[in-house]
Design a protein around this motif. Structure first.
Motif, PDB file in Angstrom:
ATOM      1  N   ASP A 101      43.412  82.180  50.685  1.00 31.59           N
ATOM      2  CA  ASP A 101      42.911  81.762  49.377  1.00 31.59           C
ATOM      3  C   ASP A 101      41.658  82.574  49.045  1.00 31.59           C
ATOM      4  OD1 ASP A 101      44.912  79.899  48.988  1.00 31.59           O
ATOM      5  OD2 ASP A 101      43.768  78.267  49.882  1.00 31.59           O
ATOM      6  N   ALA A 102      41.428  82.812  47.767  1.00 37.45           N
ATOM      7  CA  ALA A 102      40.307  83.602  47.246  1.00 37.45           C
ATOM      8  C   ALA A 102      40.436  85.085  47.611  1.00 37.45           C
ATOM      9  CB  ALA A 102      38.956  83.051  47.688  1.00 37.45           C
ATOM     10  N   HIS A 103      41.632  85.523  47.968  1.00 39.10           N
ATOM     11  CA  HIS A 103      41.933  86.931  48.206  1.00 39.10           C
ATOM     12  C   HIS A 103      42.933  87.390  47.144  1.00 39.10           C
ATOM     13  CE1 HIS A 103      40.170  86.235  52.122  1.00 39.10           C
ATOM     14  NE2 HIS A 103      40.321  87.503  52.441  1.00 39.10           N
ATOM     15  N   TRP A 104      42.806  88.627  46.718  1.00 41.66           N
ATOM     16  CA  TRP A 104      43.774  89.228  45.812  1.00 41.66           C
ATOM     17  C   TRP A 104      44.995  89.639  46.618  1.00 41.66           C
ATOM     18  CZ3 TRP A 104      43.220  88.990  40.659  1.00 41.66           C
ATOM     19  CH2 TRP A 104      41.956  88.658  40.175  1.00 41.66           C
ATOM     20  N   ALA A 105      46.162  89.533  45.988  1.00 37.39           N
ATOM     21  CA  ALA A 105      47.425  89.792  46.680  1.00 37.39           C
ATOM     22  C   ALA A 105      48.452  90.336  45.689  1.00 37.39           C
ATOM     23  CB  ALA A 105      47.931  88.499  47.321  1.00 37.39           C
ATOM     24  N   ALA A 106      49.575  90.754  46.219  1.00 40.86           N
ATOM     25  CA  ALA A 106      50.670  91.257  45.386  1.00 40.86           C
ATOM     26  C   ALA A 106      50.979  90.260  44.276  1.00 40.86           C
ATOM     27  CB  ALA A 106      51.921  91.488  46.233  1.00 40.86           C
ATOM     28  N   GLY A 107      51.322  90.795  43.112  1.00 43.30           N
ATOM     29  CA  GLY A 107      51.664  89.926  41.991  1.00 43.30           C
ATOM     30  C   GLY A 107      52.799  88.973  42.317  1.00 43.30           C
ATOM     31  N   ALA A 108      53.737  89.423  43.129  1.00 41.51           N
ATOM     32  CA  ALA A 108      54.862  88.579  43.532  1.00 41.51           C
ATOM     33  C   ALA A 108      55.187  88.850  44.999  1.00 41.51           C
ATOM     34  CB  ALA A 108      56.084  88.856  42.663  1.00 41.51           C
ATOM     35  N   ALA A 109      55.365  87.785  45.755  1.00 39.81           N
ATOM     36  CA  ALA A 109      55.737  87.926  47.165  1.00 39.81           C
ATOM     37  C   ALA A 109      56.232  86.582  47.674  1.00 39.81           C
ATOM     38  CB  ALA A 109      54.541  88.389  47.997  1.00 39.81           C
ATOM     39  N   GLY A 110      57.094  86.639  48.677  1.00 36.74           N
ATOM     40  CA  GLY A 110      57.563  85.398  49.287  1.00 36.74           C
ATOM     41  C   GLY A 110      58.622  85.667  50.337  1.00 36.74           C
ATOM     42  N   HIS A 111      58.989  84.606  51.013  1.00 36.00           N
ATOM     43  CA  HIS A 111      59.970  84.708  52.092  1.00 36.00           C
ATOM     44  C   HIS A 111      61.371  84.957  51.553  1.00 36.00           C
ATOM     45  CE1 HIS A 111      56.963  82.052  54.376  1.00 36.00           C
ATOM     46  NE2 HIS A 111      56.769  83.305  54.685  1.00 36.00           N
ATOM     47  N   VAL A 112      62.119  85.720  52.311  1.00 36.27           N
ATOM     48  CA  VAL A 112      63.531  85.916  52.036  1.00 36.27           C
ATOM     49  C   VAL A 112      64.241  84.646  52.500  1.00 36.27           C
ATOM     50  CG1 VAL A 112      65.564  87.325  52.551  1.00 36.27           C
ATOM     51  CG2 VAL A 112      63.301  88.401  52.399  1.00 36.27           C
ATOM     52  N   GLU A 113      65.064  84.075  51.631  1.00 37.67           N
ATOM     53  CA  GLU A 113      65.767  82.846  51.981  1.00 37.67           C
ATOM     54  C   GLU A 113      67.047  83.162  52.743  1.00 37.67           C
ATOM     55  OE1 GLU A 113      66.214  80.676  48.313  1.00 37.67           O
ATOM     56  OE2 GLU A 113      64.051  80.406  48.120  1.00 37.67           O
ATOM     57  N   GLN A 114      67.497  82.204  53.506  1.00 36.69           N
ATOM     58  CA  GLN A 114      68.713  82.391  54.296  1.00 36.69           C
ATOM     59  C   GLN A 114      69.870  82.773  53.384  1.00 36.69           C
ATOM     60  OE1 GLN A 114      69.777  79.071  56.773  1.00 36.69           O
ATOM     61  NE2 GLN A 114      71.353  80.210  57.821  1.00 36.69           N
ATOM     62  N   GLY A 115      70.600  83.820  53.754  1.00 34.35           N
ATOM     63  CA  GLY A 115      71.742  84.281  52.985  1.00 34.35           C
ATOM     64  C   GLY A 115      71.384  85.152  51.789  1.00 34.35           C
ATOM     65  N   GLU A 116      70.108  85.483  51.631  1.00 33.94           N
ATOM     66  CA  GLU A 116      69.635  86.262  50.487  1.00 33.94           C
ATOM     67  C   GLU A 116      69.258  87.668  50.956  1.00 33.94           C
ATOM     68  OE1 GLU A 116      66.529  85.174  46.986  1.00 33.94           O
ATOM     69  OE2 GLU A 116      65.694  85.030  49.013  1.00 33.94           O
ATOM     70  N   SER A 117      69.602  88.673  50.182  1.00 33.72           N
ATOM     71  CA  SER A 117      69.162  90.030  50.515  1.00 33.72           C
ATOM     72  C   SER A 117      67.694  90.177  50.164  1.00 33.72           C
ATOM     73  CB  SER A 117      69.981  91.077  49.754  1.00 33.72           C
ATOM     74  OG  SER A 117      69.544  91.165  48.411  1.00 33.72           O
ATOM     75  N   VAL A 118      67.021  91.138  50.783  1.00 34.54           N
ATOM     76  CA  VAL A 118      65.609  91.362  50.501  1.00 34.54           C
ATOM     77  C   VAL A 118      65.419  91.819  49.048  1.00 34.54           C
ATOM     78  CG1 VAL A 118      65.516  93.751  51.326  1.00 34.54           C
ATOM     79  CG2 VAL A 118      63.474  92.314  51.432  1.00 34.54           C
ATOM     80  N   LEU A 119      66.380  92.548  48.495  1.00 34.47           N
ATOM     81  CA  LEU A 119      66.287  92.974  47.092  1.00 34.47           C
ATOM     82  C   LEU A 119      66.405  91.779  46.155  1.00 34.47           C
ATOM     83  CD1 LEU A 119      68.440  96.224  47.299  1.00 34.47           C
ATOM     84  CD2 LEU A 119      65.944  96.045  47.213  1.00 34.47           C
ATOM     85  N   ALA A 120      67.331  90.884  46.457  1.00 35.02           N
ATOM     86  CA  ALA A 120      67.469  89.667  45.641  1.00 35.02           C
ATOM     87  C   ALA A 120      66.219  88.807  45.755  1.00 35.02           C
ATOM     88  CB  ALA A 120      68.709  88.887  46.066  1.00 35.02           C
TER      89      ALA A 120
END
Length: 160
Positions: free
Chosen positions: A44-63
């Motif tokens: 918290d209180a750190h700047w970070a990528a505009g969008a990021a998150g975990h890859v869900e089971q069965g999901e490609s990294v691109l999706a």
């Protein structure tokens, strides 16, 4: 028939869990869109990528990258518009949750105007790569610095 590894097999052979995540840096010329993390308990209180998150089971990294851009910024990103930057393979204190594989992408084409969609960030701003704010999440700052210097390798190990 497709063979699959069972949890029992993994436990018997000493395997561990690796958590994959997708990061998307929206780019506008030499600028990158960053969010200021808030209320998450993680940097918290750190700047970070505009969008990021975990890859869900069965999901490609691109999706996953496209989904995170929609969920966090309200923009539509086509997977073919994602520019691969690097894979960070990180390890920390030895707990399974500290074993990470992060896929970093840049994207210069999307549909919609980026606006914070979730309450895990308190600000969203464009920054020039040579004038990043302080602080930036350390493993993300590493990628941004190497992107600016054009020294990104396909794989970036951290903590080994």
């Amino acid at each position: 028939m497709t063979e699959r590894y069972t949890e029992a097999y993994a436990a018997q052979h000493g395997r561990f869990t690796v958590i994959p995540a997708a990061y998307v840096f929206l780019r506008r010329g030499d600028e990158v869109l960053l969010q200021l993390r808030a209320g998450t308990g993680y940097y918290d209180a750190h700047w970070a990528a505009g969008a990021a998150g975990h890859v869900e089971q069965g999901e490609s990294v691109l999706a996953a990258a496209a989904r995170e851009a929609a969920e966090e910024l309200g923009v539509a990103v086509a997977p073919e518009d994602l520019e691969f930057l690097t894979i960070e393979h990180r390890t920390g204190e030895g707990a399974a949750i500290d074993e990470r594989v992060d896929f970093f992408f840049a994207c210069s084409r999307w549909t919609g105007d980026p606006v914070l969609q979730e309450d895990k960030a308190s600000d969203l701003r464009w920054f020039a790569l040579d004038a990043l704010p302080d602080p930036v999440v350390p493993h993300e700052r590493l990628v941004l610095g190497r992107l600016r210097g054009r020294t990104l390798a396909p794989v970036t190990p951290i903590g080994f």
